[in-house]
Design an enzyme around this catalytic site. Structure first.
Site, PDB file in Angstrom:
ATOM      1  N   SER A 125       0.971  -1.224   0.069  1.00 32.37           N
ATOM      2  CA  SER A 125       0.033  -0.089  -0.087  1.00 32.37           C
ATOM      3  C   SER A 125       0.907   1.435  -0.308  1.00 32.37           C
ATOM      4  O   SER A 125       2.082   1.264   0.681  1.00 32.37           O
ATOM      5  CB  SER A 125      -0.915   0.004   1.296  1.00 32.37           C
ATOM      6  OG  SER A 125      -1.387   1.045   1.545  1.00 32.37           O
ATOM      7  N   TYR A 150      -2.292  -1.371  11.183  1.00 36.87           N
ATOM      8  CA  TYR A 150      -2.470  -1.850   9.685  1.00 36.87           C
ATOM      9  C   TYR A 150      -1.566  -1.673   8.594  1.00 36.87           C
ATOM     10  O   TYR A 150      -0.768  -2.290   8.071  1.00 36.87           O
ATOM     11  CB  TYR A 150      -3.890  -1.419   8.991  1.00 36.87           C
ATOM     12  CG  TYR A 150      -3.840  -1.797   7.564  1.00 36.87           C
ATOM     13  CD1 TYR A 150      -4.352  -2.832   7.001  1.00 36.87           C
ATOM     14  CD2 TYR A 150      -3.675  -0.542   6.653  1.00 36.87           C
ATOM     15  CE1 TYR A 150      -4.045  -2.905   5.611  1.00 36.87           C
ATOM     16  CE2 TYR A 150      -3.620  -0.834   5.506  1.00 36.87           C
ATOM     17  CZ  TYR A 150      -3.985  -2.089   4.716  1.00 36.87           C
ATOM     18  OH  TYR A 150      -3.885  -2.167   3.327  1.00 36.87           O
ATOM     19  N   LYS A 154       1.933  -3.792   6.472  1.00 40.90           N
ATOM     20  CA  LYS A 154       2.192  -3.775   5.192  1.00 40.90           C
ATOM     21  C   LYS A 154       3.984  -3.692   5.354  1.00 40.90           C
ATOM     22  O   LYS A 154       4.541  -4.101   4.304  1.00 40.90           O
ATOM     23  CB  LYS A 154       1.677  -2.800   4.472  1.00 40.90           C
ATOM     24  CG  LYS A 154       0.095  -2.982   4.417  1.00 40.90           C
ATOM     25  CD  LYS A 154      -0.109  -4.369   3.438  1.00 40.90           C
ATOM     26  CE  LYS A 154      -1.628  -4.664   3.380  1.00 40.90           C
ATOM     27  NZ  LYS A 154      -1.877  -6.104   2.704  1.00 40.90           N
TER      28      LYS A 154
END
Ligand code: NAD
Ligand code: WQD
Length: 342
Positions: A125, A150, A154
């Site tokens: 992302s 979150y 990544k």
């Protein structure tokens, strides 16, 4: 060629399964349906004329993951979408996110090595860049401290993959998505909104059909032309196509390094008000919105430099903002129809 698509009934996964099948790949999906519905498989079949295989189980389960890979010993590559993705929830429940997103990755990597599967495409992302110092942001930009658990999953996932490819017979491509929106032109698949959406576009379309009273625009005092925050919105079908190119690149040994990273964006930045205007134009619906304060953790502006992806992958996002909003609206109307028939 057979590709395992984890999270293949989800939003980006389902569009990617369609594009893979359109290009002649066989697909096997693994999904635990924690954020998607099994009916998506019927829809994929309707679009492509071909039914992907699916196994429903949790990739956090090591035994099941390993057993799956042993049974499917003809897999040529893995596209790993399966993860939790709600930024706000990850702040409230960090361990839920670390467990799901990291343990599933470890299980997949270990199973790949165990069974000799060499090719992995990973969903990363643009959140890894935080607020970049330079815009547009290229793959060479430094990784900033993650704003949320979150986002951190990544960053950690990319590191796990990078360390692994150094010593194991595995190659990987991390694709850093900017803001995927829109839906397949058939309106048979799209983003399934479970609960109150966090993302802008589903919130807009739900407000327009009356599920939500109003859209809150988070901040109009940013250092941008109209004061609202800027993002690089990319059509989900353009994004899906990049995965087919990435898998093809790996299988045909065109990689220049065992670990490669590509930005998936259009290179265009649009403000929240630009998105609203485009929506109103293509739908003919006047949107009820109100400016409120900034949302904590939001960056001011970010858009991609897609030159490296364009050149190296020979891929380019083709669809513009109006087309993205039109497809998102068509999908919302289809969801309404389905609900009224129930
Ligand atoms: P999604 O929630 O629609 O799809 C994810 C799918 O994975 C769901 O079908 C879910 O049921 C499944 N899943 C989750 N955990 C699982 C597990 N442990 N075992 C098996 N299946 C599991 O999300 P999406 O928008 O399609 O995102 C796909 C990937 O892209 C995610 O990794 C996400 O973090 C990443 N990503 C998404 C965006 C975005 O804005 N949508 C942006 C950047 C990156
Ligand atoms: C877009 C813009 C909001 C909702 C998130 C994740 C990121 C990535 C993509 C996975 C922002 C504004 C939004 C609303 C608003 N996902 N907005 N009112 O925050 O850029 O990125 O999804 O990796 O990691 O953080 O996307 O769609 O939430 O917001 O004004 O009700 O719309 O402030 O400027 P974001 P978004």
């Amino acid at each position: 060629m057979k590709i395992l698509v984890t999270g293949g009934t989800g939003y980006i996964g389902s569009h990617t399964v369609v594009e893979l099948q359109n290009k002649g790949f066989d697909v096997v999906i693994v999904d635990n349906l924690s954020n998607s519905k099994i009916e998506v498989v019927d829809k994929i079949e309707k679009i492509t004329g071909k039914r992907p295989e699916i196994e429903v189980f949790d990739l956090v389960d090591r035994e099941k993951t390993s057993g799956f890979f042993k049974r499917h010993n003809d897999i040529n590559g893995v596209i790993h979408f399966a993860a939790y993705k709600a930024v706000g929830e990850s702040v409230e429940k960090p361990l839920k996110y670390y467990r799901n997103n990291l343990v599933s990755l470890l299980n997949i990597l270990e199973s790949m090595i165990e069974t000799g599967v060499e090719n992995l495409v990973f969903s990363s992302s643009c959140t890894v860049y935080g607020q970049p110092d330079e815009l547009p942001v290229s793959e060479k930009a430094p990784i900033k401290k993650a704003e949320s658990p979150y986002g951190n999953t990544k960053q950690i996932s990319e590191e796990i993959i990078q360390d692994t490819v150094k010593v194991e017979p595995v190659k990987a491509i991390a694709l850093r998505y900017f803001n995927p929106i829109g839906a397949h032109e058939s309106a048979l698949i799209g983003e399934l909104p479970l609960g109150v959406p966090n993302n802008l576009v589903p919130f807009i379309t739900q407000t327009a059909v009356g599920i939500r009273d109003e859209l809150k625009v988070f901040g109009d005092d940013y250092n941008t032309p109209d004061g609202t925050a800027i993002r690089d919105y990319i059509h989900v079908v353009d994004l899906a196509k990049a995965h087919v190119v990435a898998i093809d690149r790996m299988i045909n040994n065109k990689m220049k390094d065992k670990f490669e990273v590509f930005n998936l964006g259009t290179g265009n930045g649009y403000s929240v008000l630009d998105v609203i205007k485009s929506f109103e134009k293509v739908s003919g619906v006047k949107l009820n919105y109100r400016i409120v304060g900034r949302r904590p953790g939001d960056v001011e502006k970010v858009w991609a430099n897609p030159e490296f992806s364009n050149k190296e992958l020979g891929w380019k996002a083709e669809k513009g903002l109006d087309e993205m909003m039109e497809s998102a609206w068509k999908w919302q109307l289809e969801l309404q129809k389905e609900q009224n028939n129930q």
